[in-house]
Design a protein around this motif. Structure first.
Motif, short mmCIF file in Angstrom:
data_model
loop_
_atom_site.label_atom_id
_atom_site.label_comp_id
_atom_site.label_asym_id
_atom_site.label_seq_id
_atom_site.Cartn_x
_atom_site.Cartn_y
_atom_site.Cartn_z
N ARG A 178 0.70 -1.05 0.05
CA ARG A 178 0.16 0.21 -0.06
C ARG A 178 1.05 0.81 0.02
N TYR A 179 1.28 1.98 -0.64
CA TYR A 179 0.90 3.74 -0.14
C TYR A 179 0.38 4.45 -0.25
N GLY A 180 0.31 5.31 0.49
CA GLY A 180 -0.78 5.63 1.75
C GLY A 180 -2.10 5.41 1.84
N SER A 181 -2.98 5.60 0.42
CA SER A 181 -4.40 5.46 0.57
C SER A 181 -4.42 4.36 -0.91
N THR A 182 -3.02 4.48 -1.36
CA THR A 182 -3.53 3.56 -2.67
C THR A 182 -3.05 2.12 -2.47
N LEU A 183 -3.79 0.60 -3.02
CA LEU A 183 -3.96 -0.11 -2.86
C LEU A 183 -3.23 -0.81 -3.30
N ALA A 184 -1.05 -0.75 -3.83
CA ALA A 184 -1.10 -0.97 -5.68
C ALA A 184 -1.11 -2.61 -5.72
N VAL A 185 -0.57 -2.96 -4.27
CA VAL A 185 -0.82 -4.69 -5.10
C VAL A 185 -1.47 -5.66 -3.47
N TRP B 263 14.72 7.59 -1.22
CA TRP B 263 15.80 7.10 -2.21
C TRP B 263 15.34 7.01 -3.48
N GLU B 264 14.06 8.00 -3.89
CA GLU B 264 13.48 7.89 -4.89
C GLU B 264 12.18 9.01 -4.93
N VAL C 214 14.26 -4.75 -3.44
CA VAL C 214 14.13 -3.52 -4.18
C VAL C 214 12.63 -2.39 -3.30
N ARG C 215 11.74 -3.65 -2.25
CA ARG C 215 10.57 -2.81 -1.78
C ARG C 215 10.03 -3.08 -0.95
N ARG C 216 9.82 -3.16 0.66
CA ARG C 216 9.09 -3.33 1.43
C ARG C 216 7.69 -3.92 1.09
N LEU D 8 15.93 -1.42 -14.23
CA LEU D 8 14.42 -1.41 -13.49
C LEU D 8 14.27 -0.27 -14.55
N GLN D 9 12.58 -0.08 -14.25
CA GLN D 9 11.73 0.54 -15.10
C GLN D 9 12.15 2.01 -15.13
N GLU D 10 12.84 3.26 -16.60
CA GLU D 10 12.98 3.97 -16.15
C GLU D 10 14.41 4.36 -15.19
N GLY E 69 -0.09 -6.10 -17.33
CA GLY E 69 -1.33 -4.93 -17.36
C GLY E 69 -0.50 -3.13 -17.61
N PRO E 70 -2.33 -2.87 -17.27
CA PRO E 70 -1.94 -1.52 -17.46
C PRO E 70 -0.54 -0.59 -17.17
N ASN E 71 -0.83 0.38 -17.18
CA ASN E 71 0.06 1.60 -16.28
C ASN E 71 -1.24 1.88 -15.00
N ALA F 132 -1.29 -0.94 -12.56
CA ALA F 132 -1.72 -1.86 -12.68
C ALA F 132 -1.44 -2.56 -11.46
N GLY F 133 0.48 -2.19 -11.01
CA GLY F 133 1.02 -2.81 -10.42
C GLY F 133 2.08 -3.75 -10.35
N LYS F 134 2.29 -3.84 -12.20
CA LYS F 134 3.60 -4.77 -12.37
C LYS F 134 4.78 -4.02 -11.50
N THR F 135 5.57 -2.56 -11.18
CA THR F 135 6.65 -2.55 -11.23
C THR F 135 7.03 -2.68 -9.49
N THR F 136 5.75 -2.06 -8.74
CA THR F 136 5.77 -2.53 -7.12
C THR F 136 6.20 -3.87 -6.98
N THR F 137 5.03 -5.48 -7.76
CA THR F 137 5.02 -6.23 -7.17
C THR F 137 6.88 -6.46 -7.50
N1 LIG Z 1 6.43 5.49 -4.79
C1 LIG Z 1 4.66 5.46 -4.76
N2 LIG Z 1 4.68 6.20 -4.15
C2 LIG Z 1 3.18 6.76 -3.95
N3 LIG Z 1 2.55 5.61 -4.79
C3 LIG Z 1 2.99 5.05 -6.02
C4 LIG Z 1 4.33 5.26 -6.15
N4 LIG Z 1 5.33 3.95 -7.20
C5 LIG Z 1 3.17 3.42 -6.79
N5 LIG Z 1 2.95 3.72 -6.96
C6 LIG Z 1 1.24 4.07 -7.13
O1 LIG Z 1 1.24 2.73 -7.46
C7 LIG Z 1 -0.23 1.85 -7.91
C8 LIG Z 1 0.64 1.38 -8.86
O2 LIG Z 1 2.01 1.32 -9.41
P1 LIG Z 1 2.61 0.72 -10.32
O3 LIG Z 1 3.39 -0.96 -9.30
O4 LIG Z 1 4.16 1.51 -10.90
O5 LIG Z 1 1.92 -0.13 -11.58
P2 LIG Z 1 3.03 -0.43 -13.42
O6 LIG Z 1 4.05 -0.90 -13.07
O7 LIG Z 1 1.68 -1.70 -13.63
O8 LIG Z 1 2.41 0.79 -13.78
C9 LIG Z 1 -0.05 3.33 -9.29
O9 LIG Z 1 -1.52 4.10 -8.50
C10 LIG Z 1 1.36 3.74 -8.72
O10 LIG Z 1 0.45 5.45 -9.48
#
Ligand SMILES: Nc1ncnc2c1ncn2[C@@H]1O[C@H](COP(=O)(O)OP(=O)(O)O)[C@@H](O)[C@H]1O
Ligand SMILES: [Mg+2]
Lengths: 306, 247
Positions: A15-22, B246-247, A55-57, A85-87, A39-41, A43-48
């Motif tokens: 979770r990031y704040g109020s966003t449940l990313a995964v 870090w980001e 690299v992420r807890r 890593l992405q970007e 999945g679309p932008n 979606a939670g791919k990078t986070t997963t």
């Molecule tokens: N560092 C971050 N802080 C806050 N919200 C984030 C952060 N990284 C990603 N998010 C949010 O988490 C959700 C999933 O993001 P992400 O994993 O980057 O998706 P994808 O890689 O599929 O595009 C998105 O709603 C994004 O805005």
């Protein structure tokens, strides 16, 4: 697939704040396969992927990579995996050769860096600054950095986003080459074509949840089995004769072309046999086979670009 | 350990490839110091006040500027590296997080030392008054001060929202500290509230230490300054290890 899991993820949450990313993500990646998280932008791919890389807890769930806990044993894990890593960026004025040398200095096992740059077509660029490389060259450098420790498992996050089709095809060939050398590849993409051409298995993720996991062909068979034949003919009896094939649906589009739809894998054979048997003359014949794009639309109710 | 030196050496080479940054960190402070010294010290009839300024305060001021310059450039570079994902990329390697950051501190310390050497050489040759000071002690004092201010720099680097704001915000935080450090106005003659504040700022201790060393006082007389700098460093390091982004 008889191979053993290289990655096991169970109930992953972040979770990031109020966003449940995964949200409760579980999947396995097997030895020697190319596994895609699609999945679309957002979606939670990078986070997963970053949780799996260590690299992420994560907030919850279990992750095991090569038998290691990816957060606790991250340094042991980093010796054995390669990460893109992405970007990502490097220092603007770092030379390709310097980046490669720095990376090589960090790992216990390392490949021949000159040979690696050669394989990636970067041998002429070794004195170039990072900022002077093209998008495709930067991505190839990042692949080189991800391969420098001869990893067992390679993570690639949106590797070809922003590249032109030619560079993209070159990178696909590279990835197939990496897999042919016995490595496991875990990649993410929002390009369905990329996933379909490259991946052995894909997991579709939407709003932080896995929707389904299977081979691209398996997903298509399961969710979008319907094939379509579109043909143009002067023969007014064609419709009626085609309707006799079992399990098909026949209609005409607004230009008068005959549309035959059916779920059977041998729909084309049936149609061709019918046309031949009744000597129906056709002036045009097209087939439409569903793609992952259609599967995605079916499963999520929206196209991947929305 | 080898990662630290490799990374630091690489950063030095990369920095040297940017001529503007190189000139502004190393050459400009030295030139400024010499030009100001000449134009003020070369007057026909310098007053007593001016003479002490040229022989003691201006050199300390120049040295402080070098230290602040280094910290500002640290804040900026960390902000840029964070924004463009370089920090994140480095962190996804077997490099330890503290190694990545320490390498930058090391680079800045090396540049600070180089500038100090140039300053000393320029002082010998071009400065209007003889500068009789233990350069070794001065270098040590400068390093102690720099490390302490740099730890503060990491806190500032965590606070700046984007790389674009790093330089202005860093300047806004650090330069007023210099104003309150006792270099221009003695601490005793400041209003009480400002005096209290001054005692929390690392620059106050840095200025006191550097000026003392410059005037030939021993390290023992400045034990409190060193302790103050060490405390600031410990607090800032502990805080930044919690809030550093870090980001
Ligand atoms: N560092 C971050 N802080 C806050 N919200 C984030 C952060 N990284 C990603 N998010 C949010 O988490 C959700 C999933 O993001 P992400 O994993 O980057 O998706 P994808 O890689 O599929 O595009 C998105 O709603 C994004 O805005
Ligand atoms: Mg992403």
């Amino acid at each position: 697939m008889a191979a053993s899991p290289v990655i096991q993820v169970a109930g992953l949450r972040k979770r990031y704040g109020s966003t449940l990313a995964v949200n409760d993500v579980s999947f396995e990646v097997y030895d020697g396969e190319i596994f895609g998280l699609i999945g679309p932008n957002g979606a939670g791919k990078t986070t997963t992927m970053e949780c799996v890389e260590g690299v992420r807890r994560p907030d919850g769930g279990q992750i095991s990579v090569l038998g290691l806990d990816s957060f606790r044993d991250v340094y042991a894990l980093q010796q054995r995996v390669g990460v893109q890593l992405q970007e990502a960026h490097l220092q603007k004025r770092i030379k390709v050769s310097e980046a490669v040398a720095l990376w090589a200095s960090l790992y216990k096992t390392k490949v021949d860096t000159g040979k690696l740059l050669g394989q990636l077509g970067l041998q002429d660029k070794s004195n170039a600054w990072f900022m002077t490389l093209s998008g495709g060259q930067k991505q190839r450098l990042f692949i080189a950095l991800a391969l420098i420790n001869d990893p067992e498992l390679v993570f690639l996050d949106e590797l070809t986003t922003g590249l032109d089709p030619q560079a993209r095809h070159a990178i696909w060939d590279l990835i197939r080459g990496i897999r042919a050398r016995g490595k496991t590849i875990f990649l993410t993409t929002h390009l369905m074509e990329e996933a379909e051409r490259l991946c052995d298995r894909v997991a579709i993720i939407n709003h932080g949840r896995i929707v389904d996991i299977n081979s691209p062909a398996g997903l298509i068979r399961k969710h979008c089995p319907q094939r379509t034949v579109i043909l143009t003919t002067e023969d007014a009896t064609a419709d009626e004769k085609l309707r006799a094939i079992s399990g098909v649906e026949v209609s005409r589009d607004d230009k008068g072309a005959v549309i035959v739809r059916g779920d059977a894998a041998d729909l084309m054979t049936g149609v061709i046999a019918c046309l031949a048997d009744h000597r129906i003359r056709v002036t045009d014949f097209q087939t439409v086979v569903p793609t992952l794009e259609d599967v995605f639309l079916k499963l999520t109710g929206h196209t991947i670009r929305q | 350990m080898s990662g630290l030196w490799n990374l630091a050496w690489l950063e030095i080479k990369i920095f040297a490839r940017e001529p503007l940054g190189f000139i502004s960190t190393i050459i400009i402070p030295v030139i400024m110091f010499v030009v100001m010294g000449r134009s003020l010290g070369g007057r026909a009839d310098p007053s007593e006040r001016l003479r002490t300024f040229v022989s003691a305060d201006l050199p300390v001021f120049a040295v402080m500027l070098i230290a602040l310059n280094a910290v500002l450039s640290l804040v900026t570079i960390i902000a840029i590296y964070r924004e463009s994902g370089i920090l994140k990329r480095l962190r996804a390697t077997p490099l330890r997080p503290h190694t990545i950051l320490t390498a930058h501190v090391l680079v800045k310390l090396i540049f600070t030392s180089v500038t100090l050497v140039l300053l000393a050489l320029a002082g010998r040759r071009f400065y209007p008054v003889a500068l009789d000071v233990s350069w070794f002690s001065l270098a040590a004092a400068l390093i102690v001060s720099s490390v302490s201010i740099m730890s503060l720099g990491f806190l500032v680097a965590s606070l700046v929202p984007t790389a674009r704001f790093a330089q202005p915000i860093g300047t806004l935080i650090l330069y007023p500290m210099l104003g309150m450090s006792g270099l221009f106005v003695p601490i005793d003659s400041m209003p009480p509230a400002m005096q209290t504040l001054a005692h929390f700022l690392p620059l106050t201790y840095a200025v006191s230490l550097l000026r003392g060393i410059w005037l030939g006082e021993g390290w023992l007389a400045h034990g409190w300054d060193v302790a103050g700098l060490a405390l600031v460093c410990a607090v800032c390091t502990a805080l930044s290890s919690r809030v550093f982004r870090w980001e």
